[in-house]
Design an enzyme around this catalytic site. Structure first.
Site, PDB file in Angstrom:
ATOM      1  N   ASP A  32       0.708  -1.293   0.429  1.00  0.00           N
ATOM      2  CA  ASP A  32      -0.088   0.099   0.287  1.00  0.00           C
ATOM      3  C   ASP A  32       0.857   0.717  -0.175  1.00  0.00           C
ATOM      4  OD1 ASP A  32      -3.306   0.324   0.625  1.00  0.00           O
ATOM      5  OD2 ASP A  32      -1.986   2.010   0.505  1.00  0.00           O
ATOM      6  N   PHE A 159     -16.571 -10.909  -5.471  1.00  0.00           N
ATOM      7  CA  PHE A 159     -17.993 -10.180  -5.049  1.00  0.00           C
ATOM      8  C   PHE A 159     -18.382 -10.520  -4.148  1.00  0.00           C
ATOM      9  CE2 PHE A 159     -17.979 -12.614  -9.001  1.00  0.00           C
ATOM     10  CZ  PHE A 159     -18.258 -11.570  -9.786  1.00  0.00           C
ATOM     11  N   LEU A 160     -17.158  -9.774  -2.431  1.00  0.00           N
ATOM     12  CA  LEU A 160     -17.480  -9.820  -1.113  1.00  0.00           C
ATOM     13  C   LEU A 160     -17.970  -8.678  -0.839  1.00  0.00           C
ATOM     14  CD1 LEU A 160     -13.403  -9.355  -0.785  1.00  0.00           C
ATOM     15  CD2 LEU A 160     -14.637 -11.260  -1.634  1.00  0.00           C
ATOM     16  N   LEU A 262     -34.456  -8.869  -0.905  1.00  0.00           N
ATOM     17  CA  LEU A 262     -35.627  -8.009  -0.974  1.00  0.00           C
ATOM     18  C   LEU A 262     -35.981  -6.945   0.645  1.00  0.00           C
ATOM     19  CD1 LEU A 262     -37.594 -10.868  -2.665  1.00  0.00           C
ATOM     20  CD2 LEU A 262     -36.456  -8.500  -3.612  1.00  0.00           C
ATOM     21  N   CYS A 272     -19.789   0.869  -2.608  1.00  0.00           N
ATOM     22  CA  CYS A 272     -19.988  -0.149  -4.538  1.00  0.00           C
ATOM     23  C   CYS A 272     -21.179   0.061  -5.253  1.00  0.00           C
ATOM     24  CB  CYS A 272     -19.864  -1.722  -4.031  1.00  0.00           C
ATOM     25  SG  CYS A 272     -18.546  -1.844  -2.643  1.00  0.00           S
ATOM     26  N   LYS A 275     -21.888   4.157  -6.646  1.00  0.00           N
ATOM     27  CA  LYS A 275     -20.196   3.627  -6.824  1.00  0.00           C
ATOM     28  C   LYS A 275     -20.532   3.363  -8.852  1.00  0.00           C
ATOM     29  CE  LYS A 275     -17.118   1.896  -6.536  1.00  0.00           C
ATOM     30  NZ  LYS A 275     -16.154   1.122  -7.449  1.00  0.00           N
ATOM     31  N   ARG A 339     -18.912   5.276   3.928  1.00  0.00           N
ATOM     32  CA  ARG A 339     -19.282   5.921   2.400  1.00  0.00           C
ATOM     33  C   ARG A 339     -20.735   5.541   1.966  1.00  0.00           C
ATOM     34  NH1 ARG A 339     -14.513   2.631  -0.314  1.00  0.00           N
ATOM     35  NH2 ARG A 339     -14.463   1.406   1.921  1.00  0.00           N
TER      36      ARG A 339
HETATM   37  C1  UGA Z   1     -21.683  -4.910  -2.486  1.00  0.00           C
HETATM   38  C2  UGA Z   1     -22.383  -6.056  -2.846  1.00  0.00           C
HETATM   39  O1  UGA Z   1     -22.896  -7.085  -2.061  1.00  0.00           O
HETATM   40  C3  UGA Z   1     -21.210  -7.514  -3.004  1.00  0.00           C
HETATM   41  O2  UGA Z   1     -21.116  -8.740  -4.021  1.00  0.00           O
HETATM   42  C4  UGA Z   1     -19.726  -6.809  -3.874  1.00  0.00           C
HETATM   43  O3  UGA Z   1     -18.749  -7.613  -3.950  1.00  0.00           O
HETATM   44  C5  UGA Z   1     -19.701  -5.206  -3.300  1.00  0.00           C
HETATM   45  O4  UGA Z   1     -20.924  -4.593  -3.635  1.00  0.00           O
HETATM   46  C6  UGA Z   1     -18.612  -4.894  -4.305  1.00  0.00           C
HETATM   47  O5  UGA Z   1     -18.922  -4.754  -5.487  1.00  0.00           O
HETATM   48  O6  UGA Z   1     -17.518  -5.003  -3.793  1.00  0.00           O
HETATM   49  P1  UGA Z   1     -21.502  -3.978  -0.261  1.00  0.00           P
HETATM   50  O7  UGA Z   1     -21.550  -3.042  -0.886  1.00  0.00           O
HETATM   51  O8  UGA Z   1     -20.116  -4.627   1.018  1.00  0.00           O
HETATM   52  O9  UGA Z   1     -21.603  -5.553  -0.948  1.00  0.00           O
HETATM   53  O10 UGA Z   1     -22.910  -4.063   0.684  1.00  0.00           O
HETATM   54  P2  UGA Z   1     -24.565  -5.297   0.601  1.00  0.00           P
HETATM   55  O11 UGA Z   1     -24.366  -5.911   1.796  1.00  0.00           O
HETATM   56  O12 UGA Z   1     -24.390  -5.400  -1.068  1.00  0.00           O
HETATM   57  O13 UGA Z   1     -25.424  -4.019   1.002  1.00  0.00           O
HETATM   58  C7  UGA Z   1     -25.325  -2.783   0.049  1.00  0.00           C
HETATM   59  C8  UGA Z   1     -26.552  -1.846   0.203  1.00  0.00           C
HETATM   60  O14 UGA Z   1     -27.576  -2.580   0.379  1.00  0.00           O
HETATM   61  C9  UGA Z   1     -26.092  -1.948   2.309  1.00  0.00           C
HETATM   62  O15 UGA Z   1     -26.525   0.184   2.168  1.00  0.00           O
HETATM   63  C10 UGA Z   1     -27.737  -2.703   2.672  1.00  0.00           C
HETATM   64  O16 UGA Z   1     -28.319  -1.379   3.666  1.00  0.00           O
HETATM   65  C11 UGA Z   1     -28.261  -2.405   1.729  1.00  0.00           C
HETATM   66  N1  UGA Z   1     -29.424  -3.039   1.221  1.00  0.00           N
HETATM   67  C12 UGA Z   1     -28.776  -4.831   1.534  1.00  0.00           C
HETATM   68  C13 UGA Z   1     -30.860  -3.364   1.871  1.00  0.00           C
HETATM   69  O17 UGA Z   1     -31.681  -2.330   1.372  1.00  0.00           O
HETATM   70  N2  UGA Z   1     -31.813  -4.690   1.677  1.00  0.00           N
HETATM   71  C14 UGA Z   1     -31.366  -5.616   1.136  1.00  0.00           C
HETATM   72  O18 UGA Z   1     -31.914  -6.526   0.972  1.00  0.00           O
HETATM   73  C15 UGA Z   1     -29.849  -6.124   1.182  1.00  0.00           C
END
Ligand code: UGA
Length: 450
Positions: A32, A159-160, A262, A272, A275, A339
């Site tokens: 880094d 896909f984390l 859902l 993620c 953006k 973020r």
């Molecule tokens: C997301 C994807 O789930 C990962 O698969 C992907 O690798 C990652 O982006 C990335 O591109 O690096 P992440 O941003 O950590 O992961 O978070 P999520 O768990 O997907 O949640 C994203 C947002 O959606 C959160 O604000 C969460 O509160 C919201 N959310 C999620 C809902 O409002 N409802 C849901 O049913 C699920």
């Protein structure tokens, strides 16, 4: 066979990845450019909150299987392949700012010029379709003076989920390998075969451009699912006794739809989805295609903030002069990341009124302070946050908030009222105080008021 791996960019993606590979018989060198971060990691401290990471970092540092540095030369000398996990933030117009990835590939290329060995470059940062085979390949060849075959190149999306990063690295649904040639593909496949052993997940081998599209399309699809249910939630709020949670359960029982993603709420935030969705829209535009569905999901996501403010106003009869307690600031539970947090967006909207805001979060107070400054009061406990308040808004569904009940709200609040923006609570438990929730039918909500 590659046993020595470099990881460039030790953020939310790179650090868990480096620790995970180091725990599975690979020699890993993480890089880094932020020397403060490197010093912290050397001491065994993680700059981010991620489940299990602190323990794993300590373990791999003690075992000597992970080393960290700020020197590209050292990283390249001590590895034969490297995963590039640097950030790809947004430009003001929504397109992707490729500055960090360009910089990293330029230095890797220049360093490779003086190193006489085959080196495999694996891009893991999210980049627009076409970037690996064009921009990255060109920079690498120009700076290193090498031709394909002397180096290898793959796009291998991650896909984390934040907060579950280690779990997702060890148990992915699939591995997507977008390889530029056969040798790159075989080497990366072999790395994963040795990493996963018996529990090797399904693999899709394809071109870099398809792999790049798969990454964007996956995130845009998941965001679409959330916006879809949020649209239904707004409809439910206009229907007597309707409940989006039950509707989500019902449609989610169809295997073709599935229940995940859902959950109605304040919308999608984080580093993620916002953006990537905007970048995808911009990419479509550049290709001469207006992605109307993507425009709509952004619009629905924004409208959930207005929706929450409207519910809050209705619940307490106008916001001016009120003291509001906000529970949860992180963009989702299990992380200290704020973020593009919807909770922060909601607070910014509420601050347009004459209100006093108190906030609490189990992990994200420090990071939220950097955005919200002195505009709100930061509370270390839930009780402190609720004190003398007129409205409590649940904005991030941390498990510790599940314990909240009407007795506690009555004890600490001036005028007990709860707005559940993440559908954490059973409305039955809050019948004696003012209660409203996203996606809960209008009449039922009104009839619950005292
Ligand atoms: C997301 C994807 O789930 C990962 O698969 C992907 O690798 C990652 O982006 C990335 O591109 O690096 P992440 O941003 O950590 O992961 O978070 P999520 O768990 O997907 O949640 C994203 C947002 O959606 C959160 O604000 C969460 O509160 C919201 N959310 C999620 C809902 O409002 N409802 C849901 O049913 C699920």
């Amino acid at each position: 066979m590659i046993n020595r791996i470099g990881v460039v960019g030790l953020g939310y993606v790179g650090l868990p990845l480096a620790c995970a590979f180091a725990s599975k018989f690979f020699k890993v060198i993480g890089l880094d450019t932020d020397s403060e971060k490197i010093e912290l990691i050397k001491k065994g401290e993680t700059p981010i909150h991620e489940e299990g990471l602190q323990e794993l970092l300590k373990k791999v540092l003690e075992e000597g299987s992970l080393k960290v540095t700020s020197s590209y030369r050292e990283m390249i000398e001590e590895s034969d392949a490297c995963f590039v996990c640097v950030g790809t933030p947004s430009n003001p117009d929504g397109s992707v700012d490729l500055r960090y990835i360009k910089e990293a590939v330029e230095i890797i290329g220049e360093t490779l010029r003086w190193v006489d060995k085959y080196f495999l470059l694996i891009i893991r940062s999210t980049i627009p379709p076409g970037t690996t085979s064009n921009l990255i390949k060109n920079i690498l060849e120009e700076r290193s003076g090498k031709k394909l075959g002397q180096y290898g190149l793959c796009f291998n999306p991650e896909f984390l989920r934040e907060g579950r990063a280690l779990h997702d690295i060890f148990n992915p649904d699939r591995i997507i390998i977008g390889a530029i040639d056969e040798k790159s593909r075989e080497l990366l496949l072999d790395i994963y075969k040795r990493f996963h052993g018996e529990s090797m997940p399904p693999v899709l081998i394809t071109s870099p451009i398809n792999a790049e599209l798969i990454k964007y399309a996956s995130n845009v699809f998941l965001a679409t699912k959330i916006s879809f249910i949020n649209m239904i939630s707004q409809l439910c709020q206009r229907l007597p006794n309707a409940d989006v949670k039950v509707v989500a359960d019902g449609i989610g029982m169809d295997k073709r739809i599935g229940r995940e993603f859902l959950d109605a709420g304040l919308g999608w935030g984080g580093s993620c989805f916002p953006k990537d969705v905007k970048a995808f829209l911009k990419f479509g535009e550049e290709m001469g295609l207006r992605l109307k569905l993507v425009e709509s999901i952004i619009e629905i996501n924004e409208s959930q903030i207005e929706n929450a403010v409207k519910l809050a106003k209705e619940l307490v009869g106008g916001l001016n002069g009120k003291r509001i307690s906000i529970l949860g600031l992180a963009f989702k539970p299990g992380t200290d990341d704020v973020r593009e947090s919807r909770a922060i967006r909601l607070i910014e909207e509420l601050l347009k009124y004459d209100v006093e805001i108190r906030v609490h979060d189990p992990k994200a107070l420090e990071k939220a302070k950097k955005i919200l400054g002195d505009g709100v009061t930061y509370c270390k406990t839930i009780e402190e946050c609720l004190t003398s308040s007129d409205l409590c808004i649940l904005a991030t569904e941390w498990p510790e908030y599940k314990e909240l009940n009407q007795e506690l709200l009555r004890k600490y609040m001036r005028n007990p009222a709860l707005l559940d923006c993440r559908r954490l609570y059973d409305p039955e438990g809050f019948k004696e105080i003012k209660f409203a929730a996203i996606g809960l039918g209008l009449r039922e909500m009104k009839s619950m008021r005292v």
